[in-house]
Design an enzyme around this catalytic site. Structure first.
Site, PDB file in Angstrom:
ATOM      1  N   ASP A  91      45.854  66.789  44.896  1.00 26.53           N
ATOM      2  CA  ASP A  91      44.710  67.325  44.161  1.00 26.53           C
ATOM      3  C   ASP A  91      44.894  68.835  44.022  1.00 26.53           C
ATOM      4  O   ASP A  91      44.871  69.566  45.020  1.00 26.53           O
ATOM      5  CB  ASP A  91      43.422  67.003  44.922  1.00 26.53           C
ATOM      6  CG  ASP A  91      42.189  67.499  44.173  1.00 26.53           C
ATOM      7  OD1 ASP A  91      42.343  68.287  43.209  1.00 26.53           O
ATOM      8  OD2 ASP A  91      41.075  67.091  44.560  1.00 26.53           O
ATOM      9  N   ASN A 118      51.477  71.060  33.777  1.00 29.38           N
ATOM     10  CA  ASN A 118      50.817  70.416  32.646  1.00 29.38           C
ATOM     11  C   ASN A 118      49.404  69.909  32.960  1.00 29.38           C
ATOM     12  O   ASN A 118      48.605  69.696  32.055  1.00 29.38           O
ATOM     13  CB  ASN A 118      51.722  69.245  32.205  1.00 29.38           C
ATOM     14  CG  ASN A 118      51.012  68.226  31.359  1.00 29.38           C
ATOM     15  OD1 ASN A 118      50.815  68.425  30.172  1.00 29.38           O
ATOM     16  ND2 ASN A 118      50.609  67.120  31.981  1.00 29.38           N
ATOM     17  N   HIS A 119      49.063  69.724  34.239  1.00 26.29           N
ATOM     18  CA  HIS A 119      47.797  69.076  34.600  1.00 26.29           C
ATOM     19  C   HIS A 119      46.578  69.920  34.198  1.00 26.29           C
ATOM     20  O   HIS A 119      46.643  71.142  34.129  1.00 26.29           O
ATOM     21  CB  HIS A 119      47.751  68.816  36.115  1.00 26.29           C
ATOM     22  CG  HIS A 119      47.833  70.078  36.929  1.00 26.29           C
ATOM     23  ND1 HIS A 119      49.020  70.684  37.245  1.00 26.29           N
ATOM     24  CD2 HIS A 119      46.863  70.871  37.461  1.00 26.29           C
ATOM     25  CE1 HIS A 119      48.789  71.779  37.928  1.00 26.29           C
ATOM     26  NE2 HIS A 119      47.485  71.929  38.081  1.00 26.29           N
ATOM     27  N   ILE A 120      45.490  69.237  33.945  1.00 26.14           N
ATOM     28  CA  ILE A 120      44.179  69.902  33.744  1.00 26.14           C
ATOM     29  C   ILE A 120      43.109  69.022  34.367  1.00 26.14           C
ATOM     30  O   ILE A 120      43.194  67.791  34.317  1.00 26.14           O
ATOM     31  CB  ILE A 120      43.810  70.112  32.255  1.00 26.14           C
ATOM     32  CG1 ILE A 120      44.090  68.851  31.426  1.00 26.14           C
ATOM     33  CG2 ILE A 120      44.500  71.314  31.675  1.00 26.14           C
ATOM     34  CD1 ILE A 120      43.457  68.858  30.051  1.00 26.14           C
ATOM     35  N   SER A 169      47.296  76.028  25.487  1.00 26.22           N
ATOM     36  CA  SER A 169      46.602  75.459  24.333  1.00 26.22           C
ATOM     37  C   SER A 169      46.253  76.559  23.351  1.00 26.22           C
ATOM     38  O   SER A 169      46.158  77.739  23.726  1.00 26.22           O
ATOM     39  CB  SER A 169      45.319  74.789  24.822  1.00 26.22           C
ATOM     40  OG  SER A 169      44.413  74.604  23.757  1.00 26.22           O
ATOM     41  N   TYR A 182      37.265  75.771  30.111  1.00 27.36           N
ATOM     42  CA  TYR A 182      38.641  75.355  29.777  1.00 27.36           C
ATOM     43  C   TYR A 182      39.366  76.467  29.012  1.00 27.36           C
ATOM     44  O   TYR A 182      40.507  76.818  29.318  1.00 27.36           O
ATOM     45  CB  TYR A 182      38.584  74.065  28.954  1.00 27.36           C
ATOM     46  CG  TYR A 182      39.898  73.600  28.386  1.00 27.36           C
ATOM     47  CD1 TYR A 182      40.893  73.085  29.213  1.00 27.36           C
ATOM     48  CD2 TYR A 182      40.154  73.658  27.010  1.00 27.36           C
ATOM     49  CE1 TYR A 182      42.100  72.643  28.682  1.00 27.36           C
ATOM     50  CE2 TYR A 182      41.351  73.224  26.475  1.00 27.36           C
ATOM     51  CZ  TYR A 182      42.324  72.719  27.309  1.00 27.36           C
ATOM     52  OH  TYR A 182      43.523  72.281  26.778  1.00 27.36           O
ATOM     53  N   THR A 185      40.453  79.153  31.324  1.00 24.62           N
ATOM     54  CA  THR A 185      41.627  78.848  32.153  1.00 24.62           C
ATOM     55  C   THR A 185      42.912  78.983  31.343  1.00 24.62           C
ATOM     56  O   THR A 185      43.933  79.413  31.863  1.00 24.62           O
ATOM     57  CB  THR A 185      41.576  77.432  32.771  1.00 24.62           C
ATOM     58  OG1 THR A 185      41.640  76.428  31.744  1.00 24.62           O
ATOM     59  CG2 THR A 185      40.320  77.225  33.601  1.00 24.62           C
ATOM     60  N   ILE A 217      46.254  66.988  20.066  1.00 17.62           N
ATOM     61  CA  ILE A 217      47.213  65.932  20.398  1.00 17.62           C
ATOM     62  C   ILE A 217      46.397  64.675  20.687  1.00 17.62           C
ATOM     63  O   ILE A 217      45.333  64.766  21.324  1.00 17.62           O
ATOM     64  CB  ILE A 217      48.039  66.319  21.659  1.00 17.62           C
ATOM     65  CG1 ILE A 217      48.591  67.742  21.573  1.00 17.62           C
ATOM     66  CG2 ILE A 217      49.147  65.307  21.910  1.00 17.62           C
ATOM     67  CD1 ILE A 217      49.600  68.011  20.507  1.00 17.62           C
ATOM     68  N   ASP A 218      46.933  63.527  20.293  1.00 26.57           N
ATOM     69  CA  ASP A 218      46.112  62.306  20.320  1.00 26.57           C
ATOM     70  C   ASP A 218      45.979  61.631  21.686  1.00 26.57           C
ATOM     71  O   ASP A 218      45.967  60.395  21.769  1.00 26.57           O
ATOM     72  CB  ASP A 218      46.647  61.309  19.290  1.00 26.57           C
ATOM     73  CG  ASP A 218      47.994  60.728  19.688  1.00 26.57           C
ATOM     74  OD1 ASP A 218      48.551  61.119  20.742  1.00 26.57           O
ATOM     75  OD2 ASP A 218      48.503  59.865  18.952  1.00 26.57           O
TER      76      ASP A 218
END
Ligand SMILES: NC(=O)c1ccc[n+]([C@@H]2O[C@H](COP(=O)([O-])OP(=O)(O)OC[C@H]3O[C@@H](n4cnc5c(N)ncnc54)[C@H](OP(=O)(O)O)[C@@H]3O)[C@@H](O)[C@H]2O)c1
Ligand SMILES: *[C@@H]1O[C@H](CO)[C@@H](O)[C@H](O)[C@H]1NC(C)=O
Length: 288
Positions: A91, A118-120, A169, A182, A185, A217-218
């Site tokens: 975590d 890559n995690h969010i 992003s 978000y 960050t 992104i889908d």
């Protein structure tokens, strides 16, 4: 998108396509046996990256919180051709897990060639109503853990002439509404790792650092969350996004914009910010 938006984006797009195509060649063979750690790999773009690295014959460690899902992704990676595939649950909001995950990887793979952050953490898509605790938590998950893991892995990446890959992003370059924590960050990531890019260059570091700016992104989470509020003009496929990120890291490029129109929107934001206000009004369908 309204016609004017389309025309602006398309015309500038045409001018930059030639530039885009002149990018460095990617040789998949360079990834055979490469030692890779991908975070947030239980689902979405991270999961797709794991599968691509597996097909290229890499040695992989993946991480996220959900152990069961990680196990399934690892099994699929092995069936796709990964030389090694292991997982460790962690975590990233905790103080110890970022270090623990890097240590596990170094021990199991004997070093590291690619660290792909890559995690969010999950975050609501709504007006900010003063939830400081959530903002603090999200900053830990999406930002501080990145800094911590990068620092922990840097000596090993120096040894291997490796690569650090940060997934950011468009919101990090151009604030979007309904997602203030978000957005914060991602701006923090751009600032910190943009600064680190200069420092690595200043001390002739062996490590390449790529900052990836993604547009829509889908992935399931992104599409579910914004459904009915944001009109996504053709969200790009997660698997393609994943492949482009991997190529960017492998060819040691400083930046990626994917899909390509993301670059154009960032340029418009830099050149003439009011045009992007218009763009946001265009794609948001928010009723208070
Ligand atoms: N999708 C888009 O439209 C889009 C656009 C721009 C940028 N991006 C960027 O692309 C990256 C991937 O996005 P995505 O859409 O693929 O995300 P996603 O599908 O929501 O996946 C997020 C990953 O992070 C893990 N995670 C969540 N909380 C965690 C925690 N506390 N500790 C450790 N791991 C945690 C999740 O697994 P567990 O739940 O198992 O922990 C999952 O594997 C992100 O950096 C995102 O900002 C995406
Ligand atoms: C860069 O890599 C070489 C090995 O090829 C190593 O000797 C050197 O110490 C590395 N540089 C740093 C800053 O660690």
């Amino acid at each position: 998108m309204r016609t004017l938006t389309k025309i602006i984006v398309a015309s500038i797009g045409v001018a930059f396509v030639a530039f885009h195509w002149s990018t460095v060649n990617f040789d998949p063979e360079t990834l055979r046996g490469a030692r890779v750690l991908v975070t947030g790999a239980s689902t979405g773009i991270g999961e797709q990256m794991a599968y691509h690295y597996a097909r290229f014959g890499a040695q992989l460690v993946i991480t996220a919180r959900r152990e069961k899902v990680l196990q399934q992704v690892v099994d699929k990676c092995l069936s796709l051709g990964a030389q090694k595939a292991l997982y460790i649950a962690g975590d990233m909001a905790t103080e110890s897990d970022p270090d623990k995950v890097v240590e596990f990887t170094l021990e199991k793979l004997g070093g590291l060639d690619y660290l792909v952050l890559n995690h969010i953490g999950p975050t609501p898509f709504s007006m900010w109503k003063g939830d400081i605790e959530h903002t603090r938590w999200l900053m830990k998950v999406n930002f501080f853990s990145y800094v911590q893991m990068a620092w922990k892995a840097l000596p090993s990446l120096e040894q291997s002439k490796g690569s650090l890959v940060i997934i950011s992003s468009l919101v990090g370059k151009m604030p979007w509404p309904l997602t203030a924590p978000y957005t914060a960050t991602k701006s923090a990531l751009n600032g910190f790792f943009g600064s680190l890019q200069h420092e690595l260059a200043m001390r002739n570091s062996n490590v390449s650092l790529s900052i990836c700016t993604l547009g829509s992104i889908d992935t399931e989470t992104a599409m579910e969350k914004t459904k009915g509020i944001v009109t996504h003009a053709q969200p790009a496929p997660a698997s393609e996004a994943a492949l482009n990120i991997i190529k960017t890291g492998a060819t040691r490029q400083a930046e990626l914009y994917y899909p390509y129109r993301t670059y154009i929107i960032a340029l418009i934001k830099a050149w003439y910010p009011p045009a992007t206000n218009y763009l946001l009004q265009d794609i948001y369908n928010y009723k208070p």
